[in-house]
Design a protein around this motif. Structure first.
Motif, PDB file in Angstrom:
ATOM      1  N   LYS A  90       9.675  -0.513  -5.857  1.00 13.39           N
ATOM      2  CA  LYS A  90      10.537   0.251  -4.944  1.00 13.39           C
ATOM      3  C   LYS A  90      11.998   0.171  -5.399  1.00 13.39           C
ATOM      4  CE  LYS A  90      11.922   0.844  -0.131  1.00 13.39           C
ATOM      5  NZ  LYS A  90      11.779   0.392   1.276  1.00 13.39           N
ATOM      6  N   GLY A  91      12.420  -1.006  -5.824  1.00 11.19           N
ATOM      7  CA  GLY A  91      13.807  -1.185  -6.203  1.00 11.19           C
ATOM      8  C   GLY A  91      14.193  -0.579  -7.543  1.00 11.19           C
ATOM      9  N   ASN A  92      13.199  -0.371  -8.425  1.00 12.17           N
ATOM     10  CA  ASN A  92      13.513   0.081  -9.762  1.00 12.17           C
ATOM     11  C   ASN A  92      12.958   1.447 -10.149  1.00 12.17           C
ATOM     12  OD1 ASN A  92      14.766  -2.423 -11.392  1.00 12.17           O
ATOM     13  ND2 ASN A  92      13.235  -3.189  -9.973  1.00 12.17           N
ATOM     14  N   LEU A  93      11.938   1.909  -9.440  1.00 12.32           N
ATOM     15  CA  LEU A  93      11.295   3.168  -9.837  1.00 12.32           C
ATOM     16  C   LEU A  93      11.320   4.256  -8.777  1.00 12.32           C
ATOM     17  CD1 LEU A  93       8.117   1.771 -11.663  1.00 12.32           C
ATOM     18  CD2 LEU A  93      10.307   2.426 -12.684  1.00 12.32           C
ATOM     19  N   ILE A 117       0.837  -1.211   0.000  1.00 11.97           N
ATOM     20  CA  ILE A 117       0.000   0.000   0.000  1.00 11.97           C
ATOM     21  C   ILE A 117       0.862   1.249   0.000  1.00 11.97           C
ATOM     22  CG2 ILE A 117      -1.663   1.336   1.360  1.00 11.97           C
ATOM     23  CD1 ILE A 117      -2.831  -1.342   2.320  1.00 11.97           C
ATOM     24  N   ASP A 118       1.902   1.256   0.823  1.00 15.20           N
ATOM     25  CA  ASP A 118       2.790   2.426   0.906  1.00 15.20           C
ATOM     26  C   ASP A 118       3.527   2.669  -0.408  1.00 15.20           C
ATOM     27  OD1 ASP A 118       2.020   2.874   3.499  1.00 15.20           O
ATOM     28  OD2 ASP A 118       3.756   1.866   4.404  1.00 15.20           O
ATOM     29  N   VAL A 119       3.980   1.593  -1.052  1.00 16.94           N
ATOM     30  CA  VAL A 119       4.706   1.724  -2.317  1.00 16.94           C
ATOM     31  C   VAL A 119       3.798   2.295  -3.403  1.00 16.94           C
ATOM     32  CG1 VAL A 119       5.764   0.423  -4.212  1.00 16.94           C
ATOM     33  CG2 VAL A 119       6.453  -0.025  -1.846  1.00 16.94           C
ATOM     34  N   ILE A 120       2.557   1.821  -3.464  1.00 16.07           N
ATOM     35  CA  ILE A 120       1.616   2.330  -4.465  1.00 16.07           C
ATOM     36  C   ILE A 120       1.358   3.821  -4.247  1.00 16.07           C
ATOM     37  CG2 ILE A 120      -0.776   2.214  -5.288  1.00 16.07           C
ATOM     38  CD1 ILE A 120      -0.655  -0.818  -4.741  1.00 16.07           C
ATOM     39  N   LYS A 121       1.159   4.209  -2.997  1.00 15.32           N
ATOM     40  CA  LYS A 121       0.937   5.625  -2.686  1.00 15.32           C
ATOM     41  C   LYS A 121       2.138   6.464  -3.108  1.00 15.32           C
ATOM     42  CE  LYS A 121      -2.248   5.113   1.230  1.00 15.32           C
ATOM     43  NZ  LYS A 121      -2.408   5.277   2.711  1.00 15.32           N
ATOM     44  N   LYS A 122       3.327   5.969  -2.847  1.00 15.38           N
ATOM     45  CA  LYS A 122       4.545   6.691  -3.210  1.00 15.38           C
ATOM     46  C   LYS A 122       4.649   6.835  -4.724  1.00 15.38           C
ATOM     47  CE  LYS A 122       8.770   8.366  -2.648  1.00 15.38           C
ATOM     48  NZ  LYS A 122       9.002   9.750  -2.144  1.00 15.38           N
ATOM     49  N   TYR A 123       4.368   5.768  -5.432  1.00 13.77           N
ATOM     50  CA  TYR A 123       4.414   5.798  -6.897  1.00 13.77           C
ATOM     51  C   TYR A 123       3.425   6.828  -7.449  1.00 13.77           C
ATOM     52  CZ  TYR A 123       3.913   4.238 -11.750  1.00 13.77           C
ATOM     53  OH  TYR A 123       3.851   4.191 -13.116  1.00 13.77           O
ATOM     54  N   GLN A 124       2.224   6.833  -6.906  1.00  6.74           N
ATOM     55  CA  GLN A 124       1.211   7.786  -7.368  1.00  6.74           C
ATOM     56  C   GLN A 124       1.581   9.223  -7.009  1.00  6.74           C
ATOM     57  OE1 GLN A 124      -2.065   5.723  -5.362  1.00  6.74           O
ATOM     58  NE2 GLN A 124      -3.069   5.411  -7.333  1.00  6.74           N
ATOM     59  N   SER A 125       2.199   9.401  -5.854  1.00  4.40           N
ATOM     60  CA  SER A 125       2.573  10.750  -5.430  1.00  4.40           C
ATOM     61  C   SER A 125       3.628  11.361  -6.336  1.00  4.40           C
ATOM     62  CB  SER A 125       3.082  10.734  -3.980  1.00  4.40           C
ATOM     63  OG  SER A 125       4.382  10.148  -3.892  1.00  4.40           O
TER      64      SER A 125
END
Length: 253
Positions: A249-252, A26-34
């Motif tokens: 997280k590791g690539n983007l 959930i945290d990774v998706i939020k970070k990606y969207q942000s």
């Protein structure tokens, strides 16, 4: 990070085997969207069976029934259905009268067998003749099968605009030829003004093959079918180990 679009299957890919999503994911998706990225779920599930994940993850868009229904922020904006579903079901039952068949139409499941056996807890309308579907357009028609070979016998009964595809090694899904995850992704990419080269797709099953092969980068989880892993550019960790989120997280990020 260059803003793009991530599309992921749910069952067996983003979701763990117990159908949960970790806080880490959930945290990774939020970070990606942000950071400007678009995050999309592409699933064989109907809208009602994926809505909790759409809300929990605050996803930008959803592709349901493998592309038969496309929604953006909860609003249907596209899709490809099966016309005259009732008539086709009657033709199938005439040829193979003991077929177990289910039909998804207008986010309601109809079945001539105990659908709870395949989908525990599923709400459905029990019917034998599917008379109430005559003249209606369905999202998909489902036949219970035990192998790819068994699924093949239904192909001869389908009009040119329809196809059948194996899922979960237990059902054949009859759908509009245009109702594929990849076509739905193309539709969304155009609406979001994102190049298909900037779309990353994650999957594990037969219905993920086309998007794995044709999107900018196709990534299979390690628990995916061998044919899917062979088609993928990369293989990430399994769904049980939050493979999708760990790769992002590791690539983007």
């Amino acid at each position: 990070m260059k803003a793009g679009m991530i599309v992921t299957d749910l069952d067996g890919t983003l979701l763990r085997d117990d159908k949960t999503v970790s806080d880490f994911t959930i945290d990774v998706i939020k970070k990606y969207q942000s950071e400007g990225g678009i995050f999309v779920a592409a699933t064989a599930r109907p809208v009602r069976a994926a809505s909790e994940y759409m809300k929990m993850l605050n996803l930008d868009s959803g592709i349901f029934h493998n592309g038969a229904v496309i929604q953006e922020k909860g609003r249907t904006t596209g899709g490809y259905g099966v016309k005259n579903a009732g008539e086709l079901v009657l033709a199938i039952l005439k040829k193979y009268p003991f077929s177990n068949i289910a039909v998804e139409a207008e986010d309601v499941l109809y079945a001539n067998f105990d659908a709870d056996r395949l989908w525990p807890g599923a709400e459905y309308i029990s019917c034998e003749t599917f008379a109430q579907l005559r003249g209606k357009t369905a999202d998909k028609i489902i036949v219970e099968v035990t192998s790819l070979g068994e699924m093949e016998k239904y192909k001869a009964l389908l009009p040119d605009e329809l196809y059948i595809q194996m899922s979960e090694n237990k059902i054949g899904m009859i759908m509009n030829q245009s109702a594929t995850k990849y076509n739905a992704i193309s539709f969304l990419a155009e609406r979001y003004h994102i190049s298909m080269d900037d779309v990353i797709a994650f999957g594990d099953d037969y219905n993920d093959l086309e998007m794995i092969e044709k999107c900018g980068k196709g990534i299979a989880v390690s628990n995916a079918l061998e044919i899917v892993k062979s088609a993928a550019r990369e293989v990430c960790e399994s769904n049980q180990k939050d493979g999708v989120a760990r790769w992002i997280k590791g690539n983007l990020l």
